[in-house]
Scaffold this motif. Structure first.
Motif, PDB file in Angstrom:
ATOM      1  N   TYR A  49       0.885  -1.257  -0.237  1.00  0.00           N
ATOM      2  CA  TYR A  49      -0.234  -0.001  -0.278  1.00  0.00           C
ATOM      3  C   TYR A  49       0.817   1.179  -0.093  1.00  0.00           C
ATOM      4  O   TYR A  49       0.238   2.420  -0.171  1.00  0.00           O
ATOM      5  CB  TYR A  49      -1.080  -0.277   1.329  1.00  0.00           C
ATOM      6  CG  TYR A  49      -1.946  -0.721   1.037  1.00  0.00           C
ATOM      7  CD1 TYR A  49      -2.073  -1.773   1.851  1.00  0.00           C
ATOM      8  CD2 TYR A  49      -2.823  -1.016  -0.097  1.00  0.00           C
ATOM      9  CE1 TYR A  49      -3.261  -2.969   1.626  1.00  0.00           C
ATOM     10  CE2 TYR A  49      -3.524  -1.705  -0.415  1.00  0.00           C
ATOM     11  CZ  TYR A  49      -4.047  -3.101   0.880  1.00  0.00           C
ATOM     12  OH  TYR A  49      -4.377  -3.446   0.525  1.00  0.00           O
ATOM     13  N   ARG A  52       1.393   2.462  -5.495  1.00  0.00           N
ATOM     14  CA  ARG A  52       0.127   1.760  -6.621  1.00  0.00           C
ATOM     15  C   ARG A  52       0.238   1.103  -7.595  1.00  0.00           C
ATOM     16  O   ARG A  52       1.222   1.628  -8.394  1.00  0.00           O
ATOM     17  CB  ARG A  52      -0.883   2.601  -7.317  1.00  0.00           C
ATOM     18  CG  ARG A  52      -1.593   3.769  -6.471  1.00  0.00           C
ATOM     19  CD  ARG A  52      -2.793   4.711  -6.881  1.00  0.00           C
ATOM     20  NE  ARG A  52      -3.956   4.670  -6.249  1.00  0.00           N
ATOM     21  CZ  ARG A  52      -4.639   3.934  -5.654  1.00  0.00           C
ATOM     22  NH1 ARG A  52      -4.865   3.116  -5.794  1.00  0.00           N
ATOM     23  NH2 ARG A  52      -5.260   4.993  -4.326  1.00  0.00           N
ATOM     24  N   ASN A 529      -0.331   7.344   5.815  1.00  0.00           N
ATOM     25  CA  ASN A 529      -1.523   6.470   5.975  1.00  0.00           C
ATOM     26  C   ASN A 529      -1.987   6.098   7.736  1.00  0.00           C
ATOM     27  O   ASN A 529      -0.905   4.850   8.025  1.00  0.00           O
ATOM     28  CB  ASN A 529      -2.198   5.487   5.152  1.00  0.00           C
ATOM     29  CG  ASN A 529      -2.430   5.451   4.031  1.00  0.00           C
ATOM     30  OD1 ASN A 529      -2.273   6.592   3.680  1.00  0.00           O
ATOM     31  ND2 ASN A 529      -2.830   4.949   2.985  1.00  0.00           N
ATOM     32  N   GLU A 531      -4.229   3.726   9.567  1.00  0.00           N
ATOM     33  CA  GLU A 531      -4.810   3.163   9.885  1.00  0.00           C
ATOM     34  C   GLU A 531      -5.357   2.633  11.600  1.00  0.00           C
ATOM     35  O   GLU A 531      -4.362   2.118  12.117  1.00  0.00           O
ATOM     36  CB  GLU A 531      -5.254   2.030   9.155  1.00  0.00           C
ATOM     37  CG  GLU A 531      -5.147   2.222   7.641  1.00  0.00           C
ATOM     38  CD  GLU A 531      -4.623   0.923   6.717  1.00  0.00           C
ATOM     39  OE1 GLU A 531      -4.557  -1.061   7.602  1.00  0.00           O
ATOM     40  OE2 GLU A 531      -4.659   1.230   5.466  1.00  0.00           O
ATOM     41  N   ALA A 564      -5.148   7.274   0.367  1.00  0.00           N
ATOM     42  CA  ALA A 564      -5.424   6.281   1.123  1.00  0.00           C
ATOM     43  C   ALA A 564      -6.083   5.243   0.432  1.00  0.00           C
ATOM     44  O   ALA A 564      -6.757   5.276  -0.610  1.00  0.00           O
ATOM     45  CB  ALA A 564      -7.128   6.798   1.787  1.00  0.00           C
ATOM     46  N   ARG A 565      -6.061   4.181   1.244  1.00  0.00           N
ATOM     47  CA  ARG A 565      -6.310   2.701  -0.209  1.00  0.00           C
ATOM     48  C   ARG A 565      -8.016   2.638  -0.163  1.00  0.00           C
ATOM     49  O   ARG A 565      -8.706   3.321   0.822  1.00  0.00           O
ATOM     50  CB  ARG A 565      -5.557   1.632   0.718  1.00  0.00           C
ATOM     51  CG  ARG A 565      -6.247   1.170   1.771  1.00  0.00           C
ATOM     52  CD  ARG A 565      -5.421   0.537   2.140  1.00  0.00           C
ATOM     53  NE  ARG A 565      -5.891  -0.085   3.797  1.00  0.00           N
ATOM     54  CZ  ARG A 565      -5.812  -1.444   3.429  1.00  0.00           C
ATOM     55  NH1 ARG A 565      -7.153  -2.561   3.165  1.00  0.00           N
ATOM     56  NH2 ARG A 565      -6.437  -1.863   5.116  1.00  0.00           N
ATOM     57  N   ASP A 566      -8.294   2.080  -1.722  1.00  0.00           N
ATOM     58  CA  ASP A 566      -9.583   2.021  -1.715  1.00  0.00           C
ATOM     59  C   ASP A 566     -10.392   0.814  -1.339  1.00  0.00           C
ATOM     60  O   ASP A 566     -11.461   0.260  -1.821  1.00  0.00           O
ATOM     61  CB  ASP A 566     -10.174   2.676  -3.050  1.00  0.00           C
ATOM     62  CG  ASP A 566      -8.874   1.789  -4.210  1.00  0.00           C
ATOM     63  OD1 ASP A 566      -9.277   1.942  -5.203  1.00  0.00           O
ATOM     64  OD2 ASP A 566      -8.642   0.962  -3.979  1.00  0.00           O
ATOM     65  N   ASP A 567      -9.927  -0.119  -1.096  1.00  0.00           N
ATOM     66  CA  ASP A 567     -10.047  -1.271  -0.468  1.00  0.00           C
ATOM     67  C   ASP A 567     -10.378  -1.979   1.267  1.00  0.00           C
ATOM     68  O   ASP A 567     -10.134  -2.971   1.474  1.00  0.00           O
ATOM     69  CB  ASP A 567      -9.162  -2.696  -1.097  1.00  0.00           C
ATOM     70  CG  ASP A 567      -7.392  -1.684  -0.321  1.00  0.00           C
ATOM     71  OD1 ASP A 567      -6.709  -3.296  -1.027  1.00  0.00           O
ATOM     72  OD2 ASP A 567      -7.068  -1.597   0.799  1.00  0.00           O
TER      73      ASP A 567
END
Lengths: 575, 221
Positions: A49, A52, A529, A531, A564-567
């Motif tokens: 992550y 990309r 990020n 999390e 930010a990751r989308d998954d």
């Protein structure tokens, strides 16, 4: 240098295999950036992550070997909830579009689907090697696709993956024309394989150097296979539990004796002590031995085997070996570089047949020891100080005392001084895991002396924020910091925010960090990020009962240029 | 992993080379001695089952055992010690397989009958259960030496249980003999194999080291 033709520059770069060096030359000028990126063959992505996949593929279209890691290390111990992420799909899809010359793919702690494996199998005509470590999400159907379509496959290495077994068909999918296999490891496959298909596959693979079987393969099949592989260097046995079948074991001994190149042995699933004498002929040539799946072998069996292994460099064993077994190791294996001692009865709190004495004996007998993972039920400062003096070459030192917070077994003091000695004496230490009763002092020692430290794992240690702050301040080369169940809060988290950009990641679970602290971090450091992973379980009730601000249950912070990751699933909040 | 009884003051896991009939920890009951030097209550222990974390393995029959240990600070600990799931489940499976699947078959003949009966000694627990089983199988009372305090009441056509030792002599099988021969080398191997599966603390057939192939029941009268 810019006056040289690009081919010359490229040739010069070919002498720089290390990614760090290639990254450095890329920054010199645009020409060098272009030359370097088009000629890069190996790409390593430590955190899937952080960047990309499309961007990697765009920059390095001619990559041959791609290596990607997904979940954080503590996922190995169930601390990361399922469905957290780490999907291989986007990487394989991007590579399929952008670098069709791909030959090797290595993935660790990622979720790989059968569809992805099929796409992989069909997209890269020169594909040669697939290595999956601690991955999940796929079945033997995915392996069937790899076997069927990768005509040049040399290496299929499945290490400790969670594979859904849909039957033995996959092994028969290697076409008769496939003769290129050099390395096959299916030890983690749970079910049966077709013995005939396996024997035929081995018979048509003259380059086979490494073969690791699973439990279902019988002794007789193993013997037959070994008769065909005199050049085998690395073997993972199949089933060795048969009792009283002396003929089978005799055949195995004969077959093993033929393998003059054999250097490394593993498997031994629930091995019967009767198989031990069969191994004697090869013991003297072994440099690697993994007995960690043989709780059925007792100390006496183990020592009988090991007393023949004079060339051993790497030993993985269960604590059934006991201190006296480790003394045999110490007196026999003078070239030992790596030792791992795992707990055999992990569900019994606090008792194991190995103690600090076994480790001291090893340190006396094996001064070349550089990598250690040791589970035991007690340790002392005196022992650690002795060990540090005897083995200054440690690069990896992981000690796990089974009972959290347990003090020095003789003096009842914290183990700060013992670990302090380790970091002082072992100047090359890159990886450290600490345990037992530890105060902020141990972190002071670590911050002051562990200058090469790259990865630090902390559990149930420390008194206050100062502990973590010592580490963040002092360990200049720190890349990965993972902490569980320790009293570090917002002050520690925010004490040195710039440092997170020099690190790959930070993990904190069951600490005293609050969501407000995480928000502050996220706002100060947009390149991270942050999390927050909150699951609803029993322990979250305990957190709330502490009063005050709600504590963050699990926190994972990593630098990224991907945003930010989308998954992310529902229970993950990216601040 | 099968559920284990909660046990305060964990029983001792004796070193594997010990010769006394060691208690296999997984099967130990409250009768087993506690380690005298252990500190108290920090050893409350329960074993829980948890589903494997990966979605694809929901059909897997192997569940990872989540070890839940309480430490001196009386917190409940999850996911400790830090071992990979693959090793954890392999060891858990091994422990349960170990208990359930080891067999030790012997063939027992009754004098006068040419056909022997096969018997798995590891399914028996204790000398008495061997006798009871044999009584049922051969439909005859069995008696043994008078030194043993429990005697089968004298019946007219009783049999005695004997076996052939390594010297070819026929020996009468009595439970007191279990205490001997701990020093006999191959006896140790077999008895320690039995110990390690734990279900048989009756060491009858390990006395003389090799697998005893047949027992002959002789008619006494």
């Amino acid at each position: 240098m810019t006056y040289f033709p690009e081919e010359v520059v490229e040739h010069i770069f070919s002498f720089l295999p290390a990614q760090r060096d290639r990254n450095a030359v890329s920054l010199v000028c645009k020409v060098w950036y272009e030359v370097e990126r088009l000629s890069r063959r190996d790409v390593f992505v430590g955190n899937c992550y952080a960047v990309r996949p499309e961007r990697v593929v765009l920059r390095f279209p001619n990559v041959r070997a791609l290596s990607v890691k997904g979940k954080p290390h503590f996922a190995d111990f169930n601390l990361v909830p399922p469905d957290w992420g780490g999907y291989a799909g986007p990487w394989i899809e991007a590579a399929a579009r952008g670098c069709v010359g791909l030959e090797e793919l290595r993935m660790k702690r990622m979720v790989v689907s059968d569809e992805s494996l099929e796409l992989l199998a069909k997209s890269f005509p020169r594909f040669r090697a697939l290595i999956l470590v601690s991955c999940e999400g796929f079945s033997t159907d995915g392996l069937a696709a790899i076997a069927s379509h990768c005509k040049l496959l040399r290496e299929l290495d499945l290490q400790e993956n969670e594979v859904d077994d849909r039957g033995p068909r996959w092994l028969s999918c290697f076409p008769d024309s496939c003769t290129s296999l050099a390395s096959l490891n299916f030890a983690c496959i749970k079910g049966e394989v077709n013995a005939g298909a396996l024997e035929r596959l081995v018979a048509r693979s003259p380059n086979l150097r490494s073969l690791r079987l699973n439990r279902s393969v019988s002794v007789d099949t193993l013997s037959k296979i070994l008769m065909r592989t005199p050049n085998l260097e690395d073997l993972g046995t199949g089933n060795l539990t048969e009792d009283f079948q002396t003929e089978s074991y005799q055949r195995l001994t004969v077959a093993l004796e033929k393998c003059k190149m054999l250097k490394s042995l593993s498997g031994f699933w629930d091995a019967s002590p009767l198989c031990v004498p069969c191994i004697y002929p090869v013991c003297a040539q072994l440099t690697g031995l993994n007995l960690s799946y043989a709780p059925t072998l007792e100390s006496s069996d183990l020592t009988k085997m090991i007393s023949h292994c004079v060339k051993l460099q790497r030993l993985w064993v269960l604590d059934c070996i006991a201190d006296k077994g480790l003394q045999v190791v110490a007196s026999t294996c003078k070239d030992l570089q790596e030792l791992r001692v795992f707990p055999s009865e992990f569900y019994i709190a606090g008792y194991s047949p190995v103690t600090e004495e076994g480790l001291v004996a090893i340190s006396v007998g094996c001064p070349k020891l550089s990598s250690l993972l040791y589970f035991c039920h007690q340790m002392t400062n005196a022992a650690l100080i002795t060990i540090a003096k005897n083995c200054p070459n440690f690069t990896r030192f992981r000690l796990c005392i089974l009972e959290p917070g347990k003090p020095d077994a003789m003096t009842n003091q914290p183990l700060d001084e013992g670990f302090g000695a380790i970091v002082r004496e072992c100047e090359g230490l890159r990886r450290l895991s600490i345990s037992g009763l530890l105060t902020d002092k141990v972190f002071m020692h670590i911050g002051r002396h562990a200058k090469q430290l790259e990865m630090l794992s902390i559990a149930f240690a420390g008194d206050s924020d100062a502990g973590m702050m010592h580490v963040m301040e002092g360990c200049k080369n720190l890349r990965k910091l993972e902490i569980r169940d320790s009293p570090f809060g917002d002050a520690a988290l925010l004490g040195n925010v710039a440092k997170y950009e020099t690190m790959r990641s930070l993990w904190m679970s069951s600490c005293t960090v609050t969501e407000k602290g995480c928000q502050v971090l996220a706002s100060k450091m947009p390149m991270l990020n942050v999390e927050v992973i909150n699951e609803v379980d029993e322990s979250s009730e305990m957190d709330e009962s502490h009063g005050g601000l709600p504590k963050v249950h699990k926190l994972y912070v990593y630098r990224t240029i991907a945003g930010a990751r989308d998954d992310a699933p529902d229970f993950v909040k990216i601040l | 992993m099968l559920g284990m009884a909660e046990c305060k003051g964990r029983s001792q896991h004796s070193p594997s080379s010990s010769m006394d009939s060691s208690n296999h920890p997984a099967l130990s009951t409250t009768a087993s001695p506690c380690r005298p030097d252990r500190q108290d209550l920090s050893t409350d222990l329960r074993l829980g089952l948890s589903l494997s974390t990966s979605p694809s393995s929901s059909s897997s029959s192997l569940h990872e055992a989540e070890s839940i240990i309480s430490n001196p600070r009386n917190q409940v600990l999850f996911n400790w010690p830090p071992i990979k799931p693959f090793l954890r489940s392999a060891l858990a499976a091994s422990a349960s397989r170990h208990r359930l699947q080891r067999t030790l078959f012997v063939k027992v003949y009754m004098e006068g009958l040419p056909i022997g009966r096969k018997l798995d000694l590891l399914l028996l627990v204790g000398y008495e259960s061997l006798l009871v089983k044999l009584c049922h199988m051969f439909k005859t009372p069995i008696t043994y030496a008078a030194v043993y305090h429990q005697q089968v009441p004298a019946v007219k056509a009783a049999h005695i249980l004997t076996y052939e030792d390594q010297d070819g002599d026929w020996m009468m099988a009595i439970p007191d003999q279990c205490k001997e021969t701990k020093d006999h080398k191959s006896g140790i191997m077999l008895s320690s194999k039995l110990d390690s599966c734990g279900s048989l603390y009756f060491l009858f057939c390990s006395l003389f080291g090799r697998l005893v192939e047949k027992y002959l029941i002789e008619s006494r009268c």
